[in-house]
Scaffold this motif. Structure first.
Motif, PDB file in Angstrom:
ATOM      1  N   ALA A 266       0.630  -1.277  -0.367  1.00 46.75           N
ATOM      2  CA  ALA A 266       0.243   0.385   0.126  1.00 46.75           C
ATOM      3  C   ALA A 266       1.263   1.572  -0.270  1.00 46.75           C
ATOM      4  CB  ALA A 266      -1.102  -0.277   1.044  1.00 46.75           C
ATOM      5  N   GLN A 267      -0.131   2.626  -0.271  1.00 45.96           N
ATOM      6  CA  GLN A 267       1.124   3.296  -0.203  1.00 45.96           C
ATOM      7  C   GLN A 267      -0.277   4.759   0.058  1.00 45.96           C
ATOM      8  OE1 GLN A 267       2.077   5.700  -4.101  1.00 45.96           O
ATOM      9  NE2 GLN A 267       3.764   5.352  -3.978  1.00 45.96           N
ATOM     10  N   SER A 268       1.648   5.295   1.557  1.00 45.45           N
ATOM     11  CA  SER A 268       0.577   6.421   1.609  1.00 45.45           C
ATOM     12  C   SER A 268       1.104   7.810   1.931  1.00 45.45           C
ATOM     13  CB  SER A 268       0.592   6.586   3.561  1.00 45.45           C
ATOM     14  OG  SER A 268      -0.377   5.280   3.579  1.00 45.45           O
ATOM     15  N   ILE A 269       0.798   9.108   1.506  1.00 48.54           N
ATOM     16  CA  ILE A 269       1.668   9.718   0.585  1.00 48.54           C
ATOM     17  C   ILE A 269       1.321  11.292   1.554  1.00 48.54           C
ATOM     18  CG2 ILE A 269       2.216  11.747  -1.224  1.00 48.54           C
ATOM     19  CD1 ILE A 269       2.326   9.233  -3.052  1.00 48.54           C
ATOM     20  N   LEU A 270       1.458  11.789   1.918  1.00 44.54           N
ATOM     21  CA  LEU A 270       1.087  13.716   2.678  1.00 44.54           C
ATOM     22  C   LEU A 270       1.711  14.405   1.409  1.00 44.54           C
ATOM     23  CD1 LEU A 270      -0.145  15.905   5.120  1.00 44.54           C
ATOM     24  CD2 LEU A 270       1.907  15.162   5.985  1.00 44.54           C
ATOM     25  N   ILE A 271       1.068  16.036   1.312  1.00 38.81           N
ATOM     26  CA  ILE A 271       1.643  16.929   0.510  1.00 38.81           C
ATOM     27  C   ILE A 271       1.302  17.314   2.009  1.00 38.81           C
ATOM     28  CG2 ILE A 271       1.349  18.135  -1.415  1.00 38.81           C
ATOM     29  CD1 ILE A 271       0.944  15.979  -3.046  1.00 38.81           C
ATOM     30  N   THR A 272       1.749  19.000   2.129  1.00 34.42           N
ATOM     31  CA  THR A 272       1.340  20.297   2.784  1.00 34.42           C
ATOM     32  C   THR A 272       2.297  21.052   2.384  1.00 34.42           C
ATOM     33  OG1 THR A 272       1.439  20.622   5.196  1.00 34.42           O
ATOM     34  CG2 THR A 272       3.553  19.559   4.480  1.00 34.42           C
ATOM     35  N   THR A 273       1.245  22.203   3.261  1.00 33.73           N
ATOM     36  CA  THR A 273       2.200  23.658   2.488  1.00 33.73           C
ATOM     37  C   THR A 273       3.293  23.763   3.887  1.00 33.73           C
ATOM     38  OG1 THR A 273       0.342  24.431   3.393  1.00 33.73           O
ATOM     39  CG2 THR A 273       0.406  24.331   1.268  1.00 33.73           C
ATOM     40  N   ASP A 274       3.390  23.018   4.819  1.00 35.52           N
ATOM     41  CA  ASP A 274       4.152  23.237   6.146  1.00 35.52           C
ATOM     42  C   ASP A 274       4.951  22.031   6.518  1.00 35.52           C
ATOM     43  OD1 ASP A 274       5.504  23.912   8.482  1.00 35.52           O
ATOM     44  OD2 ASP A 274       3.076  24.576   9.208  1.00 35.52           O
ATOM     45  N   PRO A 275       6.524  22.774   5.990  1.00 37.97           N
ATOM     46  CA  PRO A 275       7.686  21.373   6.450  1.00 37.97           C
ATOM     47  C   PRO A 275       7.338  21.244   8.087  1.00 37.97           C
ATOM     48  CG  PRO A 275       8.628  23.634   5.687  1.00 37.97           C
ATOM     49  CD  PRO A 275       6.797  23.444   5.366  1.00 37.97           C
ATOM     50  N   ALA A 276       7.041  21.654   8.772  1.00 33.57           N
ATOM     51  CA  ALA A 276       7.071  21.278  10.278  1.00 33.57           C
ATOM     52  C   ALA A 276       5.976  20.522  10.612  1.00 33.57           C
ATOM     53  CB  ALA A 276       6.840  23.095  10.775  1.00 33.57           C
ATOM     54  N   PHE A 277       4.809  20.604   9.811  1.00 36.98           N
ATOM     55  CA  PHE A 277       3.872  20.103  10.188  1.00 36.98           C
ATOM     56  C   PHE A 277       4.337  19.052   9.690  1.00 36.98           C
ATOM     57  CE2 PHE A 277      -0.132  18.271   8.265  1.00 36.98           C
ATOM     58  CZ  PHE A 277      -0.940  18.020   9.669  1.00 36.98           C
ATOM     59  N   GLY A 278       4.517  18.608   8.247  1.00 33.06           N
ATOM     60  CA  GLY A 278       4.449  17.135   7.751  1.00 33.06           C
ATOM     61  C   GLY A 278       6.202  17.018   8.606  1.00 33.06           C
ATOM     62  N   LYS A 279       7.109  17.516   9.565  1.00 36.40           N
ATOM     63  CA  LYS A 279       7.533  16.765  10.800  1.00 36.40           C
ATOM     64  C   LYS A 279       6.551  16.111  11.870  1.00 36.40           C
ATOM     65  CE  LYS A 279      12.127  18.476   9.271  1.00 36.40           C
ATOM     66  NZ  LYS A 279      12.135  19.899   9.434  1.00 36.40           N
ATOM     67  N   ALA A 280       5.600  17.070  11.824  1.00 37.68           N
ATOM     68  CA  ALA A 280       4.934  16.754  13.663  1.00 37.68           C
ATOM     69  C   ALA A 280       4.230  15.376  12.895  1.00 37.68           C
ATOM     70  CB  ALA A 280       3.938  17.799  13.528  1.00 37.68           C
ATOM     71  N   VAL A 281       3.812  15.226  11.601  1.00 38.45           N
ATOM     72  CA  VAL A 281       3.068  14.607  11.367  1.00 38.45           C
ATOM     73  C   VAL A 281       3.683  12.436  10.409  1.00 38.45           C
ATOM     74  CG1 VAL A 281       1.430  12.723   9.557  1.00 38.45           C
ATOM     75  CG2 VAL A 281       0.996  15.403   9.801  1.00 38.45           C
ATOM     76  N   SER A 282       5.254  12.923  10.315  1.00 42.15           N
ATOM     77  CA  SER A 282       6.081  12.295  10.318  1.00 42.15           C
ATOM     78  C   SER A 282       6.615  11.269  12.018  1.00 42.15           C
ATOM     79  CB  SER A 282       7.633  12.199   9.895  1.00 42.15           C
ATOM     80  OG  SER A 282       8.324  11.315  10.138  1.00 42.15           O
ATOM     81  N   ALA A 283       6.355  12.384  13.176  1.00 41.33           N
ATOM     82  CA  ALA A 283       6.795  11.896  13.887  1.00 41.33           C
ATOM     83  C   ALA A 283       5.856  10.873  15.019  1.00 41.33           C
ATOM     84  CB  ALA A 283       7.125  13.188  15.106  1.00 41.33           C
ATOM     85  N   ARG A 303       7.348   2.820   5.378  1.00 39.57           N
ATOM     86  CA  ARG A 303       8.709   3.004   5.019  1.00 39.57           C
ATOM     87  C   ARG A 303       9.349   2.358   3.565  1.00 39.57           C
ATOM     88  NH1 ARG A 303      10.587  -2.313   7.506  1.00 39.57           N
ATOM     89  NH2 ARG A 303      10.176  -2.835   4.763  1.00 39.57           N
ATOM     90  N   ASP A 304       8.484   2.145   2.441  1.00 39.36           N
ATOM     91  CA  ASP A 304       9.271   1.543   1.289  1.00 39.36           C
ATOM     92  C   ASP A 304       8.275   2.342   0.766  1.00 39.36           C
ATOM     93  OD1 ASP A 304      10.331  -0.433   2.990  1.00 39.36           O
ATOM     94  OD2 ASP A 304       8.842  -2.050   2.490  1.00 39.36           O
ATOM     95  N   ASN A 305       7.268   2.699   0.663  1.00 41.09           N
ATOM     96  CA  ASN A 305       6.905   3.203  -0.401  1.00 41.09           C
ATOM     97  C   ASN A 305       5.909   4.837   0.234  1.00 41.09           C
ATOM     98  OD1 ASN A 305       6.628   0.869  -2.183  1.00 41.09           O
ATOM     99  ND2 ASN A 305       4.570   0.210  -0.141  1.00 41.09           N
ATOM    100  N   GLY A 306       6.266   4.964   1.227  1.00 37.49           N
ATOM    101  CA  GLY A 306       5.340   6.224   1.872  1.00 37.49           C
ATOM    102  C   GLY A 306       6.214   7.239   1.690  1.00 37.49           C
ATOM    103  N   ALA A 307       5.708   9.021   1.657  1.00 35.70           N
ATOM    104  CA  ALA A 307       6.000   9.639   1.107  1.00 35.70           C
ATOM    105  C   ALA A 307       5.489  11.165   1.542  1.00 35.70           C
ATOM    106  CB  ALA A 307       6.129  10.421  -0.208  1.00 35.70           C
ATOM    107  N   ILE A 308       6.617  12.501   1.906  1.00 36.90           N
ATOM    108  CA  ILE A 308       5.806  13.385   2.532  1.00 36.90           C
ATOM    109  C   ILE A 308       6.573  14.139   1.414  1.00 36.90           C
ATOM    110  CG2 ILE A 308       6.087  14.966   4.636  1.00 36.90           C
ATOM    111  CD1 ILE A 308       6.675  13.150   6.598  1.00 36.90           C
ATOM    112  N   ILE A 309       5.533  15.392   1.207  1.00 39.16           N
ATOM    113  CA  ILE A 309       6.666  15.931   0.435  1.00 39.16           C
ATOM    114  C   ILE A 309       5.776  17.371   0.444  1.00 39.16           C
ATOM    115  CG2 ILE A 309       5.747  16.686  -2.820  1.00 39.16           C
ATOM    116  CD1 ILE A 309       4.745  14.092  -2.313  1.00 39.16           C
TER     117      ILE A 309
END
Ligand SMILES: NC(=O)c1ccc[n+]([C@@H]2O[C@H](COP(=O)([O-])OP(=O)(O)OC[C@H]3O[C@@H](n4cnc5c(N)ncnc54)[C@H](O)[C@@H]3O)[C@@H](O)[C@H]2O)c1
Ligand SMILES: N[C@H](CO)Cc1c[nH]c[nH+]1
Ligand SMILES: [Zn+2]
Length: 433
Positions: A266-283, A303-309
C-alpha cells in the motif's frame, strides 16, 4: 523512512518521477507466476484450484467443499452479534441508496428523417465478485461488490473469498446474505479469478469479474480481460492527504496509516504547505507505529512506499495530486471545495478534516472499490454501470432509408465492401420501383 521531497528543490522532478514510477504491484515476477496459475486452472479445473488453495491458503478442499453451503452461511450469520449486524445493515442501506442513483436511463427518439434511434441498458448475466481475504477480512468489500450488481439486476452473483488456514470471518458470510449473493466459493488469488473466468467442473464461468485484491489478483484480472469483462485494476490501497498546518498531526498520521495497514505494498503520501507540519505528522506516524496492531504491515508500507512532499502552495499540491492520480484523496484544508475544483484525477475525494477516508471504506455510501496504481487517470470506482452494458437500437422507415441510404452506398463503395452497399441498394431499388 518514507521519502521526503520538496517541490521547490532542483532535483524534485527526478525524485518525483521515481516515486510515480515505483513498481509496487506491476512486477514481472508476479505476472509470470499468475500466467502459470491461470494456465493450470484452464488445464485442470477443480484439481488445480484445489492444489493451489492448499499451497497458498493451507486449506484442503474437495470439489464438494469448494462451495460454502447454505447451512454454513446460516450458522455463521446466526453467530454475528446484534451490534455487528446493525453496522453491516446501516452500511448496506447507505451503499444501496447511493448506488440506486446510478441506474442509467434507456433512451429512444425519432429524428427528422423518420428513423427511430436509441439505446437500452441490460445487466450482465453472471458476475464474479472477488472479496479479498489474505491479510485482512473484508465484509465491507462484499457489500461494495454485491450491492451495485444487485441494483443493476444481475441474475447470478458468484463470490470468491480465500480462507487462509480455513478461517473465515462470519461477517463476510452475513454480508453476502444481506446483499443477496447466490454462490460463495472459499478460494482466492489468481486461481479464483481464473476459475471465475474460465469455469471449472464445479464453478460455472461468469461474464464480468469485479473487486479488489492484492498484486496477484490484479495481475490475474489484467490477464483474463477479454475472456470476461473486468471493472478496473483495484490493487493495493493508496491514500494521498493534502493538509495545511491547521490539522491535528495525529489525525493525519492515522489517515495515512489506515491505508498503509492494508498491505506492505500500500502507499500513503502527505502533501503539505508547511514543512514543520510534515515533520509533526512523521513523528506522529512513528509514535502510532509503536503500538498499532498491524504495525509490521503498516510500518513496511510507510517505510518502503510512503512520502511526505512539501509544496509552496495548494495550486502545486493540486498539480502533483493530478499526476499521482491517487485512489483516495483527502483534502484537509480550509477551503476543500476550492481545492477539489482543481482535482481532475482521483478515485474518491474526501472533503475536509471531518471526513476520514475510513468513512468511505465502510459507511459513506460511495463505493470503496477504486482504481489504484495511477489508473484513476482513465477509470472510475465500481458502480452500477460496471454490471450493465448498453445496446444501441435503430429502426429505418422506407422514407428514412431513401434519405440516408445513398450515403451508405457511397461509403461501402469507398471501403470496397460490395455486399454492404448492395444490401442497401436492393432495398432502395424496391422502394424506387
Ligand atoms: N483498491 C481497492 O479498492 C481495494 C479495496 C480493498 C482492499 N484492497 C487491497 O486488496 C488487497 C487484499 O490483499 P490480501 O492479500 O489481504 O488478500 P487477497 O485475497 O487479495 O490475496 C490473497 C491471495 O493471494 C494469493 N497469493 C498470496 N501470495 C501468493 C504468492 N506468493 N503466489 C501466488 N499467489 C499468492 C493467494 O492465493 C491468496 O489466497 C490489499 O492490497 C488491499 O490494499 C484494495
Ligand atoms: N481502503 C480499501 C480500498 O482501498 C477498502 C477497505 C475495506 N475495508 C477497509 N478498507
Ligand atoms: Zn481501507
Amino acid at each position: 523512512m518514507p521519502v521526503t521531497l520538496n517541490a521547490a528543490a532542483p532535483d524534485f522532478e527526478t525524485a518525483f518521477a521515481a516515486l510515480l514510477g515505483a513498481k509496487r504491484e506491476d512486477s514481472p515476477d508476479v505476472d509470470a507466476a499468475v500466467a502459470d496459475i491461470i494456465a493450470d486452472v484452464r488445464a485442470r479445473g477443480d484439481a488445480a484450484v484445489i492444489a493451489l488453495t492448499k499451497k497458498f491458503d493451507r486449506v484442503t478442499l474437495t470439489p464438494e467443499t469448494l462451495r460454502i453451503s447454505a447451512a454454513e452461511i446460516a450458522a455463521a450469520a446466526a453467530d454475528v452479534s446484534a451490534e455487528d449486524r446493525a453496522a453491516l445493515e446501516l452500511a448496506a442501506t447507505r451503499i444501496r441508496a447511493y448506488h440506486e442513483r446510478q441506474l442509467p436511463e434507456d433512451a429512444e427518439w425519432t429524428d427528422d428523417t423518420g428513423a427511430t434511434l436509441g439505446w437500452r441498458w441490460t445487466p450482465v448475466s453472471a458476475a464474479g465478485l472477488y472479496v479479498p481475504g489474505g491479510l485482512a477480512s473484508y465484509p465491507s468489500s462484499v457489500l461494495m461488490n454485491a450491492i451495485p450488481a444487485k441494483v443493476a439486476g444481475v441474475p447470478r452473483l458468484a463470490m470468491v473469498v480465500p480462507t487462509p488456514d480455513g478461517v473465515l470471518n462470519p461477517l463476510v458470510l452475513l454480508a453476502a446474505q444481506i446483499a443477496g449473493v447466490d454462490e460463495i466459493y472459499r478460494i482466492g488469488g489468481a486461481q479464483a479469478v481464473a476459475a471465475l473466468a474460465y469455469g471449472t467442473q464445479t464453478i460455472a464461468p461468469v461474464d464480468k469479474i469485479t473487486g479488489p485484491g492484492n498484486a496477484f489478483v490484479a495481475a490475474a484480472k489484467r490477464r483474463v480481460f477479454g475472456k470476461v469483462g473486468i471493472d478496473m485494476i483495484a490493487g493495493p490501497s493508496e491514500i494521498l492527504v493534502i493538509a495545511d498546518r491547521d490539522n491535528d498531526p495525529d489525525w493525519i498520521a492515522l489517515d495515512l496509516l489506515s491505508q498503509a495497514e492494508h498491505d506492505q505494498s500500500a502507499q500513503s503520501i502527505l502533501i503539505t504547505t508547511d514543512p514543520a507540519f510534515g515533520k509533526a505528522v512523521s513523528a506522529a506516524v512513528d509514535k502510532r507505529l509503536e503500538t498499532l496492531e498491524r504495525r509490521e504491515i503498516a510500518g513496511a508500507s510507510w517505510r518502503d512506499n510512503g512520502a511526505i512532499i512539501t509544496v509552496p502552495d495548494l495550486d502545486v499540491a493540486a498539480e502533483l495530486s493530478n499526476r499521482i492520480a491517487p485512489e483516495h484523496l483527502e483534502l484537509c484544508v480550509a477551503d476543500p471545495d476550492a481545492l477539489s475544483a482543481k482535482i481532475t484525477h482521483a478515485g474518491a475525494i474526501f472533503l475536509g478534516q471531518w471526513t476520514p477516508e475510513a468513512i468511505g471504506d465502510y459507511v459513506g455510501g460511495p463505493n470503496h472499490v477504486l482504481p489504484t496504481a495511477r489508473s484513476a487517470r482513465f477509470s472510475s470506482g465500481l458502480s452500477v454501470l460496471d454490471f450493465m452494458k448498453r445496446t444501441t437500437l435503430a429502426r429505418m422507415t422506407p422514407d428514412a432509408l431513401r434519405q440516408i441510404g445513398p450515403a451508405a452506398e457511397r461509403l461501402a463503395q469507398s471501403e470496397s465492401l460490395e455486399a454492404h452497399g448492395l444490401s442497401v441498394t436492393a432495398r432502395l431499388r424496391k422502394l424506387n420501383g
